[in-house]
Design an enzyme around this catalytic site. Structure first.
Site, PDB file in Angstrom:
ATOM      1  N   LYS A  42     -89.349-125.953 -49.019  1.00 55.46           N
ATOM      2  CA  LYS A  42     -90.233-127.337 -49.009  1.00 55.46           C
ATOM      3  C   LYS A  42     -91.308-127.225 -49.931  1.00 55.46           C
ATOM      4  O   LYS A  42     -91.512-128.227 -50.697  1.00 55.46           O
ATOM      5  CB  LYS A  42     -91.035-127.367 -47.798  1.00 55.46           C
ATOM      6  CG  LYS A  42     -91.938-128.439 -47.330  1.00 55.46           C
ATOM      7  CD  LYS A  42     -91.192-129.691 -46.913  1.00 55.46           C
ATOM      8  CE  LYS A  42     -92.320-130.854 -47.043  1.00 55.46           C
ATOM      9  NZ  LYS A  42     -91.363-132.175 -46.958  1.00 55.46           N
ATOM     10  N   CYS A  55     -91.647-119.091 -49.896  1.00 60.56           N
ATOM     11  CA  CYS A  55     -91.961-117.960 -49.223  1.00 60.56           C
ATOM     12  C   CYS A  55     -93.158-117.885 -48.535  1.00 60.56           C
ATOM     13  O   CYS A  55     -94.265-118.525 -49.039  1.00 60.56           O
ATOM     14  CB  CYS A  55     -92.088-116.525 -50.371  1.00 60.56           C
ATOM     15  SG  CYS A  55     -90.562-116.363 -50.878  1.00 60.56           S
TER      16      CYS A  55
HETATM   17  C1  G6P Z   1     -89.110-129.524 -53.107  1.00 57.94           C
HETATM   18  C2  G6P Z   1     -88.974-130.458 -51.770  1.00 57.94           C
HETATM   19  C3  G6P Z   1     -88.873-131.814 -52.131  1.00 57.94           C
HETATM   20  C4  G6P Z   1     -90.123-132.175 -52.556  1.00 57.94           C
HETATM   21  C5  G6P Z   1     -90.493-131.621 -54.170  1.00 57.94           C
HETATM   22  C6  G6P Z   1     -91.803-131.839 -54.733  1.00 57.94           C
HETATM   23  O1  G6P Z   1     -88.165-129.788 -53.958  1.00 57.94           O
HETATM   24  O2  G6P Z   1     -87.714-129.825 -51.420  1.00 57.94           O
HETATM   25  O3  G6P Z   1     -88.803-132.771 -50.887  1.00 57.94           O
HETATM   26  O4  G6P Z   1     -89.951-133.807 -53.121  1.00 57.94           O
HETATM   27  O5  G6P Z   1     -90.294-129.994 -53.795  1.00 57.94           O
HETATM   28  O6  G6P Z   1     -92.714-131.271 -53.718  1.00 57.94           O
HETATM   29  P1  G6P Z   1     -94.447-131.869 -53.503  1.00 57.94           P
HETATM   30  O7  G6P Z   1     -94.629-130.849 -52.490  1.00 57.94           O
HETATM   31  O8  G6P Z   1     -95.026-131.610 -54.881  1.00 57.94           O
HETATM   32  O9  G6P Z   1     -94.138-133.159 -53.440  1.00 57.94           O
END
Ligand code: G6P
Length: 573
Positions: free
Chosen positions: A568, A2
């Protein structure tokens, strides 16, 4: 997860908010909406799906005050009713909200709130309206009743704007055309040089073109202005999709990362436990896979290490140790579960180190030590270049801890110079895509690459796939293997090469097909990698698998940047 954008003071506030939402769209793309003031009334425009749907609806709207939102659905399906902004019962107050009101059902009952949507956010808005005092006072008292994290912006029909933050990010800035607030400082690129970060349980009021800050007791506070770093630039995309651009940027990202680490100074700044006994790495998603690779690097230099999934660690019964270094890995530095672990560990006085790709993120604010990756902004939901940089920094850090950082300088520089990103032939893409079941296997380092490759494929192609240690196949999974199955196997971990080949023969004997990703000639259908020292191979071998997922995704007609159901930054539990 969001995105919030606010503009107060510009004649084009609605357009400015829309432009901000376009940058924030990676945080959630289920629906979007903007509330603004017209003839002393709050008007709301909302759409479901791509933000471009909102563009036509707002093109003729003029207002000097607007709040907007791009949504990743948590409570309530993807519908116009559930899209933000939400209005209070009187329609005199609008809210945009990132986070979760964990006790919204209880609040709804206790305060006799009836809503038109299924969201927790609408309850928050009505709760604020029911409190007494000015909008700021009402927001402060309602926030005390709310359980969970949030970032909110409120707009009243009188043109009052109030911001509040707990756990989820919120930044505000004075610009040449008015005041802007947002969930991501990237929105401020090219708009302002300075901004303020709201801390937990802080509030801001925007009045007469000025920003006033308050603590949780409503006491006015002064906040220090922060400067936007010079290297924070708007993302320029040179390929059809962010994901393709980002994979292709990997070499440059690794190079930039090394440039910042080559003197060793960033490592020297780290406060390690007096007697470093072990390392514990904590992360989610792709970052968890880099944590697994990191644990392997640290074990190689004889430091007992273990990787944990943040959402498990925080509720587990792990025995904490003051002589352990806790490394929290997160591309965004915003992932709620990872942050919750950091907070819990900090309270208990543990040594923390954040490995992040985002300056001034929440995780960096919590941890006393920071190792940045210099991958550049990553927009595509599926992480690629940031993963490679995380693995690379963990490798460099293991060298530093072993005292061999400078001895390895030449090997590292040769690797970076000679690295070429292995693409994948269309013929192999079609071949793999023709199977119903796609498994990934490996041993040692290669098993982690298998996990990450399988995640990439699932995330953007929606093909059911999983990864397993090659040696474990015969303990159950082999039962699934038939002529509709392809097993993609990594073979760069030399110690177990012969054993791996036996595992692959067992698959072939059951009618399954194999594809081997290796830097050597192998007696199977293969994807050939360039040869580097074994420790660099996790970075090398994941690249063709990122391309494989991307190409299958494109063939299936999906948008790799916005996979369904995902976002993301995951700022909710
Ligand atoms: C979400 C994204 C992933 C990412 C994960 C952890 O699930 O789709 O691509 O690896 O979050 O995110 P971070 O920002 O903590 O690496």
């Amino acid at each position: 997860m969001c995105g919030i954008c606010v503009c107060v003071g510009s004649v084009n506030a609605v357009k400015k908010v829309f432009d901000g939402l376009k940058i924030l769209e990676y945080r959630g793309y289920d629906s979007s909406g903007i509330a603004f003031i017209e003839n002393d009334k709050i008007k709301c425009v909302k759409t479901v799906g791509d933000i471009s749907n909102l563009e036509e609806k707002i093109s003729s709207l003029q207002s000097n005050i607007a709040i907007g939102h791009t949504r990743w659905a948590t409570h309530g399906g993807v519908t116009i009713e559930n899209a933000h902004p939400h209005l209070s019962a009187s329609k005199n107050l609008a809210i945009v909200h990132n986070g979760i009101v964990e006790n919204y059902k209880e609040l709804k009952k206790e305060f006799n709130i009836s809503t038109t949507s299924q969201t927790d956010s609408e309850v928050f808005c009505d709760l604020i309206e029911k409190e007494n005092g000015s909008l700021l006072e009402k927001t402060i008292s309602a926030s005390k009743l709310v359980k969970g994290g949030f970032a909110i912006a409120l707009l009243s029909n009188l043109g009052e704007v109030v911001l509040a933050k707990r756990e989820n990010p919120l930044y505000v800035a004075q610009t040449s055309f008015g005041v802007m607030a947002t969930s991501d400082i990237y929105v401020f690129c090219d708009i302002t040089q300075k901004y303020y970060t709201l801390s937990d349980d802080e509030f801001a009021k925007i009045e007469n073109g000025k920003i006033f800050f308050f603590d949780k007791n409503g006491k006015k506070i002064k906040k220090k202005c922060e400067k936007i770093k010079k290297n924070l630039k708007k993302v320029e995309i040179f390929e059809k999709t962010h994901m393709k651009s980002e994979i292709l940027e990997t070499k440059n990202s690794l190079f930039m990362t090394y440039k910042n680490y080559q003197s060793g100074k960033l490592f020297e700044k780290i406060f390690l436990p007096k007697k470093l006994e072990s390392i514990c790495l904590i992360a989610c998603g792709t970052a968890y896979h880099s944590a697994l690779q990191g644990a392997m690097y640290f074990k190689k230099i004889k430091i007992p290490s273990q990787a944990y999934i943040a959402s498990e660690f925080r509720y587990g019964d792990e025995i904490l140790n003051k002589n352990t270094l806790y490394i929290l890995i997160s591309q965004s530095g915003e992932t709620l579960d990872t942050i919750a672990c950091a907070k819990m560990l900090k309270e208990k006085g543990m040594a923390l180190l954040a490995l992040t790709n985002t300056e001034n993120c929440y995780l960096n604010q919590i941890c006393q030590n920071i190792l940045p990756t210099f991958a550049g902004k990553e927009i595509a939901v599926a992480s690629t270049k940031a993963y490679s940089c995380q693995v690379f920094v963990l490798y460099l850090f293991s060298l530093f801890l072993s005292g061999k950082f400078l001895d390895k300088k030449k090997d590292i520089e040769d690797f970076l110079k000679e690295l070429s990103l292995t693409d994948i032939d269309e013929e192999i893409v079609d071949y793999v895509a023709s199977f119903e079941k796609i498994f990934f296997v490996g041993r040692g380092f290669d098993y982690i690459t298998a996990l990450e490759s399988s995640l990439k494929l699932k995330e953007i192609t929606y093909i059911n796939s999983f990864a397993i240690c090659a040696g474990e196949l015969k303990h159950g999974t082999l039962a699934l293997v038939d002529d509709k199955t392809i097993v993609i196997s990594f073979c760069t971990f030399k110690k177990t090469k012969e054993k791996l080949f036996s595992n692959l023969e067992e698959i072939i004997a059951r009618g399954g097909k194999v594809l081997v990703v290796s830097d050597e000639i192998v007696p199977f259908k293969s994807v050939r990698l360039p040869t580097f020292l074994e420790e660099f191979m996790p970075i090398v071998s994941v690249i063709p698998m990122q391309f494989l997922a991307l190409k299958i995704c494109e063939k299936l007609g999906y948008n790799p940047d916005k996979p369904k159901n995902l976002a993301k930054s995951v700022t909710v539990e």
